[in-house]
Enzyme design. Structure first.
Site, short mmCIF file in Angstrom:
data_model
loop_
_atom_site.label_atom_id
_atom_site.label_comp_id
_atom_site.label_asym_id
_atom_site.label_seq_id
_atom_site.Cartn_x
_atom_site.Cartn_y
_atom_site.Cartn_z
N ARG A 1 80.94 -40.59 18.94
CA ARG A 1 79.45 -40.25 19.26
C ARG A 1 79.42 -39.58 20.86
NH1 ARG A 1 75.41 -43.60 16.55
NH2 ARG A 1 76.17 -44.00 14.73
N ARG B 1 73.07 -39.45 23.24
CA ARG B 1 72.11 -39.85 23.97
C ARG B 1 72.56 -40.09 25.67
NH1 ARG B 1 70.17 -44.20 20.04
NH2 ARG B 1 72.32 -44.07 19.73
N ARG C 1 67.24 -33.18 21.61
CA ARG C 1 66.73 -34.29 20.73
C ARG C 1 65.23 -34.48 20.86
NH1 ARG C 1 65.14 -37.21 17.47
NH2 ARG C 1 65.84 -39.42 16.99
N ASP D 1 75.14 -36.85 10.73
CA ASP D 1 75.22 -37.98 10.55
C ASP D 1 75.76 -38.51 9.17
OD1 ASP D 1 74.16 -40.72 11.88
OD2 ASP D 1 74.07 -41.11 9.66
N TYR E 1 74.04 -48.82 3.53
CA TYR E 1 72.83 -48.41 3.86
C TYR E 1 71.82 -48.16 2.84
CZ TYR E 1 74.72 -48.01 8.66
OH TYR E 1 75.13 -48.32 9.81
O1 CP3 Z 1 80.32 -38.73 17.23
C1 CP3 Z 1 79.62 -37.59 17.06
O2 CP3 Z 1 79.03 -37.27 18.42
C2 CP3 Z 1 78.87 -36.72 15.90
C3 CP3 Z 1 77.59 -37.24 15.62
C4 CP3 Z 1 77.53 -38.80 14.97
C5 CP3 Z 1 76.24 -39.30 14.56
N1 CP3 Z 1 76.38 -40.34 13.78
C6 CP3 Z 1 75.21 -38.92 15.53
C7 CP3 Z 1 73.92 -40.00 15.65
C8 CP3 Z 1 78.46 -39.20 13.86
C9 CP3 Z 1 79.73 -38.98 13.72
C10 CP3 Z 1 77.77 -40.50 13.35
C11 CP3 Z 1 78.27 -41.33 12.49
C12 CP3 Z 1 77.52 -42.78 11.96
N2 CP3 Z 1 76.25 -42.70 12.08
C13 CP3 Z 1 78.22 -43.93 11.42
C14 CP3 Z 1 79.87 -44.19 11.56
C15 CP3 Z 1 80.36 -44.22 12.88
C16 CP3 Z 1 80.04 -45.26 13.52
O3 CP3 Z 1 79.09 -45.13 14.62
O4 CP3 Z 1 80.26 -46.60 13.06
C17 CP3 Z 1 77.20 -44.79 11.02
C18 CP3 Z 1 77.50 -46.11 10.71
C19 CP3 Z 1 76.02 -43.92 11.08
C20 CP3 Z 1 74.71 -44.57 10.76
C21 CP3 Z 1 73.72 -44.17 11.99
N3 CP3 Z 1 73.35 -43.28 12.48
C22 CP3 Z 1 73.08 -45.60 12.66
C23 CP3 Z 1 73.22 -47.01 12.26
C24 CP3 Z 1 72.24 -44.91 13.58
C25 CP3 Z 1 71.35 -45.85 14.67
C26 CP3 Z 1 71.84 -46.32 15.70
C27 CP3 Z 1 71.95 -45.49 16.85
O5 CP3 Z 1 72.94 -45.45 17.21
O6 CP3 Z 1 71.04 -45.10 17.17
C28 CP3 Z 1 72.37 -43.55 13.65
C29 CP3 Z 1 71.42 -42.46 14.51
C30 CP3 Z 1 72.36 -41.42 15.25
N4 CP3 Z 1 73.56 -40.81 14.68
C31 CP3 Z 1 72.46 -41.12 16.44
C32 CP3 Z 1 73.22 -40.15 16.76
C33 CP3 Z 1 73.42 -39.52 17.96
C34 CP3 Z 1 71.33 -41.66 17.74
C35 CP3 Z 1 69.90 -41.06 17.05
C36 CP3 Z 1 69.16 -40.47 18.31
O7 CP3 Z 1 69.94 -39.45 18.73
O8 CP3 Z 1 68.05 -40.75 18.37
#
Ligand code: CP3
Length: 358
Positions: A40, A44, A53, A90, A167
């Site tokens: 990640r 943020r 964003r 994502d 999901y």
């Molecule tokens: O790693 C990186 O920088 C690349 C981008 C990336 C995102 N999600 C961006 C994101 C990657 C590789 C993911 C993978 C992801 N997404 C996983 C597997 C890895 C892990 O973390 O376990 C999973 C389970 C998800 C599903 C997901 N996406 C959830 C549960 C959420 C909400 C929780 C949260 O962190 O807000 C997201 C949203 C998400 N995906 C954000 C980002 C930067 C946050 C949203 C935002 O910026 O408003």
């Protein structure tokens, strides 16, 4: 006139990087300097990420804007000094092409409007190549590669089939995965249909990512650890192994990383997936993992909360991690995603400590 030959996919020509330490370590070569990236890392905790964003009320619209995707993909390379970029996207972008509407809500995370609650709907889900609906991802890869030049490799990714299914069936994040596991235990053939379809879609999707420029592939089966060894081995492992075998058959030189959170009990199975690298979280001692699997390359595994400590304390923690690794090829990372309130200086302290102590 003979027909013009199509331009070969970038994956077929050798790619040279100014900094190839991540590829070296992933392929078992000792890199000059230990590689590090942060799960990640495009996120943020970076002010410049939050600025981009804010342009998109809807998170998926952000993922669907290749120019902005490329912009935030390279931010941590420029600002934190990591040794790889990971495509900003994502794991849930696969849901809309499969017919499920997903929305990311500020406090709740992903919410699926029409979760899978009916066996007939699962039987009717699409299968195979859905890449024509994911063109924005591939354009994001091409633009990110352009913006990176030959500085560092680009990591492409998808969710593991069990995690994406969670999901789709739960309808969002869930504590116990009770609905998905209920399906698994009570109607394993329906569960298998779902996982099989996800695996075939994911295999097509990841191979296209490589054709479009991804240098490394990561499969994030974050929640696989919710399963015990017996269910994982019989009902998930064969599908993930097939995805990896498909990638390896077409692109033997492209490293594949498999990541799961909280799943040390599944390591004996992960070690047989055919992945080049296994990503671990902080619930396992790296030294123990390396003693049990001396030939295996690992990635991880600093606790994301360790970055709340001072830069000096972070450096000390990295030193301890290095002692566990004991001079072997290793990819340094957190054990899960960086938290949104980590000061960027602390992320830099982690990266610098890995680099300085190698
Ligand atoms: O790693 C990186 O920088 C690349 C981008 C990336 C995102 N999600 C961006 C994101 C990657 C590789 C993911 C993978 C992801 N997404 C996983 C597997 C890895 C892990 O973390 O376990 C999973 C389970 C998800 C599903 C997901 N996406 C959830 C549960 C959420 C909400 C929780 C949260 O962190 O807000 C997201 C949203 C998400 N995906 C954000 C980002 C930067 C946050 C949203 C935002 O910026 O408003």
């Amino acid at each position: 006139m003979p027909e013009a030959k199509p331009t070969p996919a970038p994956a077929e020509s050798p790619r040279k990087f100014l900094n190839a330490s991540l590829l070296d370590a992933a392929q078992g070569r000792m890199p000059a300097r230990a590689p590090v990236w942060i799960m990640r890392q495009a996120g943020r905790y970076l002010a410049d990420y939050r600025r981009v964003r804010a342009l998109f009320p809807n998170f998926l619209d952000f993922c669907r804007s290749p120019e902005h995707v490329a912009e935030v993909t390279i931010q941590p390379v420029d600002q934190i000094g990591v040794d790889a970029a990971i495509l900003f996207s994502d794991i849930l972008v696969l849901l809309p092409p499969m017919g499920l509407q997903v929305e990311f809500q500020e406090k709740r995370g992903p919410v699926v409007a029409n979760p899978l609650r009916d066996d007939a709907v699962i039987a009717a889900l699409p299968d195979g190549d859905l890449n024509s609906e994911l063109g924005y991802v591939f354009e994001g890869i091409r633009l990110s590669k352009k913006a990176l030049g030959n500085r560092v490799p680009l990591i492409g990714f998808a969710g593991g089939p069990f995690t994406v299914a969670s999901y789709m069936v739960e309808g969002g994040s869930s504590k116990e995965l009770a609905r998905l596991k209920s399906l698994l235990f009570s109607r394993p053939e329906v569960f298998t249909t779902l996982i099989g379809k996800l695996a075939s879609v994911t295999s097509c999707y990841l191979r296209e990512q490589v054709r479009q420029g991804a240098d490394v592939i990561t499969i994030m089966d974050s929640w696989a650890g919710y399963l015990g060894p017996h269910e994982y081995r019989s009902l998930v492992f064969p599908h993930t192994r097939k995805i990896i075998a498909d990638i390896k058959a077409e692109f033997p030189q492209v490293p594949v990383v498999h990541y799961a959170n909280g799943a040390p009990h599944l390591l004996p199975h992960f070690a047989q997936l055919g992945a080049d690298v296994l990503g671990l979280d902080w619930r396992i001692d790296l030294g123990d993992a390396l003693r049990a699997y001396p030939e295996q390359i690992f990635q991880g595994n600093l606790d994301p909360c360790a970055l709340y400590a001072s830069p000096q304390q972070i450096a000390a923690r990295v030193k301890a991690l290095k002692a566990e690794v004991g001079g072997r090829a290793h990819i340094y990372n957190l054990g899960h995603g960086i938290l949104p309130d980590i000061p960027p200086d602390h992320a830099r302290a982690f990266v610098d400590a890995v680099h300085e102590q190698s």
